[in-house]
Design a protein around this motif. Structure first.
Motif, mmCIF file in Angstrom:
data_model
loop_
_atom_site.group_PDB
_atom_site.id
_atom_site.type_symbol
_atom_site.label_atom_id
_atom_site.label_comp_id
_atom_site.label_asym_id
_atom_site.label_seq_id
_atom_site.Cartn_x
_atom_site.Cartn_y
_atom_site.Cartn_z
ATOM 1 N N GLY A 206 0.813 -1.197 0.000
ATOM 2 C CA GLY A 206 0.000 0.000 0.000
ATOM 3 C C GLY A 206 0.850 1.252 0.000
ATOM 4 O O GLY A 206 1.906 1.298 0.636
ATOM 5 N N VAL A 207 0.405 2.246 -0.753
ATOM 6 C CA VAL A 207 0.975 3.587 -0.673
ATOM 7 C C VAL A 207 -0.066 4.431 0.043
ATOM 8 O O VAL A 207 -1.201 4.564 -0.435
ATOM 9 N N VAL A 208 0.302 4.998 1.190
ATOM 10 C CA VAL A 208 -0.646 5.716 2.031
ATOM 11 C C VAL A 208 -0.091 7.110 2.324
ATOM 12 O O VAL A 208 0.971 7.237 2.934
ATOM 13 N N SER A 209 -0.816 8.128 1.886
ATOM 14 C CA SER A 209 -0.370 9.498 2.119
ATOM 15 C C SER A 209 -1.515 10.465 1.869
ATOM 16 O O SER A 209 -2.277 10.291 0.913
ATOM 17 N N PRO A 210 -1.645 11.524 2.678
ATOM 18 C CA PRO A 210 -2.681 12.536 2.421
ATOM 19 C C PRO A 210 -2.540 13.194 1.052
ATOM 20 O O PRO A 210 -3.521 13.743 0.529
ATOM 21 N N VAL A 211 -1.343 13.118 0.461
ATOM 22 C CA VAL A 211 -1.124 13.699 -0.870
ATOM 23 C C VAL A 211 -2.053 13.058 -1.901
ATOM 24 O O VAL A 211 -2.412 13.684 -2.910
ATOM 25 N N LEU A 212 -2.478 11.826 -1.651
ATOM 26 C CA LEU A 212 -3.278 11.085 -2.628
ATOM 27 C C LEU A 212 -4.768 11.427 -2.597
ATOM 28 O O LEU A 212 -5.523 10.949 -3.446
ATOM 29 N N TYR A 213 -5.209 12.236 -1.643
ATOM 30 C CA TYR A 213 -6.605 12.663 -1.684
ATOM 31 C C TYR A 213 -6.864 13.484 -2.943
ATOM 32 O O TYR A 213 -6.100 14.386 -3.279
ATOM 33 N N ALA A 214 -7.956 13.167 -3.626
ATOM 34 C CA ALA A 214 -8.283 13.838 -4.885
ATOM 35 C C ALA A 214 -8.750 15.272 -4.646
ATOM 36 O O ALA A 214 -9.106 15.657 -3.525
ATOM 37 N N ASP A 215 -8.770 16.049 -5.719
ATOM 38 C CA ASP A 215 -9.363 17.378 -5.667
ATOM 39 C C ASP A 215 -10.883 17.301 -5.727
ATOM 40 O O ASP A 215 -11.580 18.054 -5.053
ATOM 41 N N ILE A 216 -11.391 16.380 -6.541
ATOM 42 C CA ILE A 216 -12.837 16.238 -6.720
ATOM 43 C C ILE A 216 -13.191 14.753 -6.795
ATOM 44 O O ILE A 216 -12.524 13.983 -7.493
ATOM 45 N N ALA A 217 -14.239 14.351 -6.072
ATOM 46 C CA ALA A 217 -14.855 13.033 -6.239
ATOM 47 C C ALA A 217 -16.239 13.257 -6.830
ATOM 48 O O ALA A 217 -17.045 14.009 -6.269
ATOM 49 N N LEU A 218 -16.503 12.626 -7.962
ATOM 50 C CA LEU A 218 -17.747 12.834 -8.695
ATOM 51 C C LEU A 218 -18.550 11.536 -8.692
ATOM 52 O O LEU A 218 -18.121 10.530 -9.263
ATOM 53 N N LEU A 219 -19.710 11.551 -8.028
ATOM 54 C CA LEU A 219 -20.516 10.346 -7.853
ATOM 55 C C LEU A 219 -21.751 10.396 -8.738
ATOM 56 O O LEU A 219 -22.693 11.135 -8.459
ATOM 57 N N ASP A 220 -21.732 9.623 -9.795
ATOM 58 C CA ASP A 220 -22.813 9.601 -10.780
ATOM 59 C C ASP A 220 -23.377 8.188 -10.861
ATOM 60 O O ASP A 220 -22.784 7.298 -11.474
ATOM 61 N N ALA A 221 -24.537 7.979 -10.253
ATOM 62 C CA ALA A 221 -25.106 6.632 -10.170
ATOM 63 C C ALA A 221 -25.475 6.062 -11.521
ATOM 64 O O ALA A 221 -25.597 4.841 -11.670
ATOM 65 N N GLU A 222 -25.677 6.903 -12.534
ATOM 66 C CA GLU A 222 -26.012 6.390 -13.859
ATOM 67 C C GLU A 222 -24.892 5.501 -14.402
ATOM 68 O O GLU A 222 -25.142 4.639 -15.253
ATOM 69 N N LEU A 223 -23.685 5.690 -13.917
ATOM 70 C CA LEU A 223 -22.557 4.867 -14.364
ATOM 71 C C LEU A 223 -22.580 3.468 -13.762
ATOM 72 O O LEU A 223 -21.846 2.595 -14.217
ATOM 73 N N THR A 224 -23.399 3.238 -12.741
ATOM 74 C CA THR A 224 -23.411 1.943 -12.065
ATOM 75 C C THR A 224 -24.627 1.087 -12.417
ATOM 76 O O THR A 224 -24.693 -0.072 -12.008
ATOM 77 N N THR A 225 -25.579 1.643 -13.188
ATOM 78 C CA THR A 225 -26.823 0.898 -13.411
ATOM 79 C C THR A 225 -26.627 -0.366 -14.250
ATOM 80 O O THR A 225 -27.452 -1.272 -14.189
ATOM 81 N N GLY A 226 -25.551 -0.443 -15.011
ATOM 82 C CA GLY A 226 -25.325 -1.615 -15.844
ATOM 83 C C GLY A 226 -24.484 -2.692 -15.196
ATOM 84 O O GLY A 226 -24.180 -3.718 -15.816
ATOM 85 N N LEU A 227 -24.113 -2.493 -13.935
ATOM 86 C CA LEU A 227 -23.273 -3.494 -13.268
ATOM 87 C C LEU A 227 -24.029 -4.807 -13.085
ATOM 88 O O LEU A 227 -25.191 -4.804 -12.666
ATOM 89 N N PRO A 228 -23.394 -5.939 -13.351
ATOM 90 C CA PRO A 228 -24.045 -7.229 -13.107
ATOM 91 C C PRO A 228 -24.357 -7.407 -11.628
ATOM 92 O O PRO A 228 -23.675 -6.837 -10.763
ATOM 93 N N PRO A 229 -25.367 -8.206 -11.289
ATOM 94 C CA PRO A 229 -25.735 -8.406 -9.885
ATOM 95 C C PRO A 229 -24.571 -8.879 -9.010
ATOM 96 O O PRO A 229 -24.427 -8.409 -7.873
ATOM 97 N N ALA A 230 -23.744 -9.790 -9.521
ATOM 98 C CA ALA A 230 -22.637 -10.310 -8.704
ATOM 99 C C ALA A 230 -21.624 -9.217 -8.358
ATOM 100 O O ALA A 230 -21.104 -9.171 -7.239
#
Length: 386
Positions: free
Chosen positions: A163-187
């Motif tokens: 693992g690489v663990v550092s506060p430097v790796l926090y993103a500037d923006i997290a964008l949560l768009d549920a439309e991108l997940t509707t096609g995921l298989p049930p498993a």
């Protein structure tokens, strides 16, 4: 007194369809040429087209890197960095599951022209020197929470992970768009959803850095995930359930980024490393047995979580904790996930090797409510074998 420090990403955008504004966010960050980090499945099913159209609309150039693999090996990251450097990118977009977002984090730090460190120098906690390029994370699964964590996991050998663990790796923006997940298989929906539940549970019971803020996030995450998992699995196009799962996974990610995960993850990593079982399924396989192991030291915390999920539940702390185990086991069964190692053709003679490898995960094991040794790890693997 509950004294703590809490870190997270600078901005979170939670809205269906928000991928269409990705270009505008890049523009606001002053970007002109980004690396778009994803995997071949996203490209094959053209889940990235709307995002690229958004970049085109505002004149943002992009270089697509779509060779991300599950449990990304170090050579994939280094190849991406070489391409990013040659293209003189000035920002990075992670677009996909946890692996794509982890790779995006490392590209953002390694492709910075001022960076002199090698990837191998960054393994561990707090070893990154220097700054990263601007980074936007767009998850397409509701599970890892990588969009809001400061951790990137790298496969460094045939079966080993670092693992690489550092506060430097926090993103500037997290964008949560549920439309991108509707096609995921049930498993996939089920495995990633259970993964997010594990993040919430382990954050709430971690013996290091557990705090009032992470507790609040973990509890809200677990409620959202518990209430929406089965709908998301069995009614995949239910956008409300999908958005709730995505938000719940993000909250769990924020929680464990500040109150780290423990033995469930430590025992899951060898399963992924040796047999390429997805991270979420690996967690699901050992989750309930690890909780049983921890009951002597953390029954009160598990009982508190059960009462959050069902305020009408009654019983002693131990009885309530066992009700939580029953509830989680029912989720796994109702989701259709395998729940025994022998269902995945894992040889029984390999359990000793798995236990040995799990004990190498000291970064995680120190957070567990109860100290776990090699014999304990082996007993847990044996208990979930058949």
């Amino acid at each position: 007194m509950n004294c703590f420090s809490f870190d997270t990403v600078k901005q979170i955008i939670c809205a269906a369809g928000s991928r269409h504004q990705l270009g505008e966010h890049c523009k606001r960050l002053g970007l002109s040429h980004v690396m778009f980090v994803t995997d071949s499945g996203i490209v094959q099913y053209q889940l990235h087209h709307d995002a690229l159209t958004s970049l085109n609309n505002v004149g943002i150039e992009y270089t697509i890197y779509d060779q991300v693999l599950a449990d990304p090996p170090d050579h994939v990251i280094l190849a991406a960095v070489e391409q990013a450097t040659s293209k003189h990118i000035d920002g990075v977009i992670g677009y996909g599951g946890g692996s794509s977002m982890d790779v995006a984090k490392l590209i953002a730090i390694l492709a910075n022209p001022q960076q002199t460190q090698a990837l191998s120098d960054m393994y561990g906690v707090g070893n990154i020197q220097g700054q990263r390029l601007p980074l936007i994370q767009v998850p397409t699964t509701a599970g890892t929470g990588s969009e809001v964590t400061s951790v990137a996991i790298v496969t460094t050998g045939e079966t080993t992970k670092m693992g690489v663990v550092s506060p430097v790796l926090y993103a500037d923006i997290a964008l949560l768009d549920a439309e991108l997940t509707t096609g995921l298989p049930p498993a996939v929906t089920a495995a990633t959803g259970i993964d997010a539940m594990v993040h919430a549970i382990e954050a709430y019971t971690s013996v290091h850095k557990k705090n009032l803020y992470s507790d609040m996030l973990a509890k809200q995450a677990l409620v959202l995930l518990d209430q929406n998992l089965q709908t998301a699995v069995h009614e995949g196009h239910n956008l409300e359930a999908r958005q709730n799962m995505l938000f719940g996974a993000m909250l769990a990610g924020q929680a464990f980024a500040n109150s780290p995960v423990a033995a469930v993850h430590a025992l899951a990593y060898p399963l992924g490393g040796h047999y390429h079982i997805s991270h979420g399924l690996s967690n699901a396989l050992v989750l309930c047995e690890v909780i049983r192991f921890n009951l002597s030291h953390a029954a009160r915390h598990y009982a508190e979580l059960m009462l959050i999920l069902n305020p009408a539940a009654q019983g002693s702390d131990m009885e309530l904790a066992n009700q939580l185990i029953d509830r989680l086991e029912q989720h796994i069964l109702d989701s259709g996930l395998p729940c025994r190692l022998n269902q995945l053709n894992i040889p029984e003679q390999d359990l000793e090797m798995l236990a040995r490898d799990a004990m190498l995960q000291t970064r995680l094991l120190v957070n567990n409510p109860r100290e776990l040794n090699h014999a304990d790890a082996l007993a847990i693997y044996q208990a979930v074998y058949a």
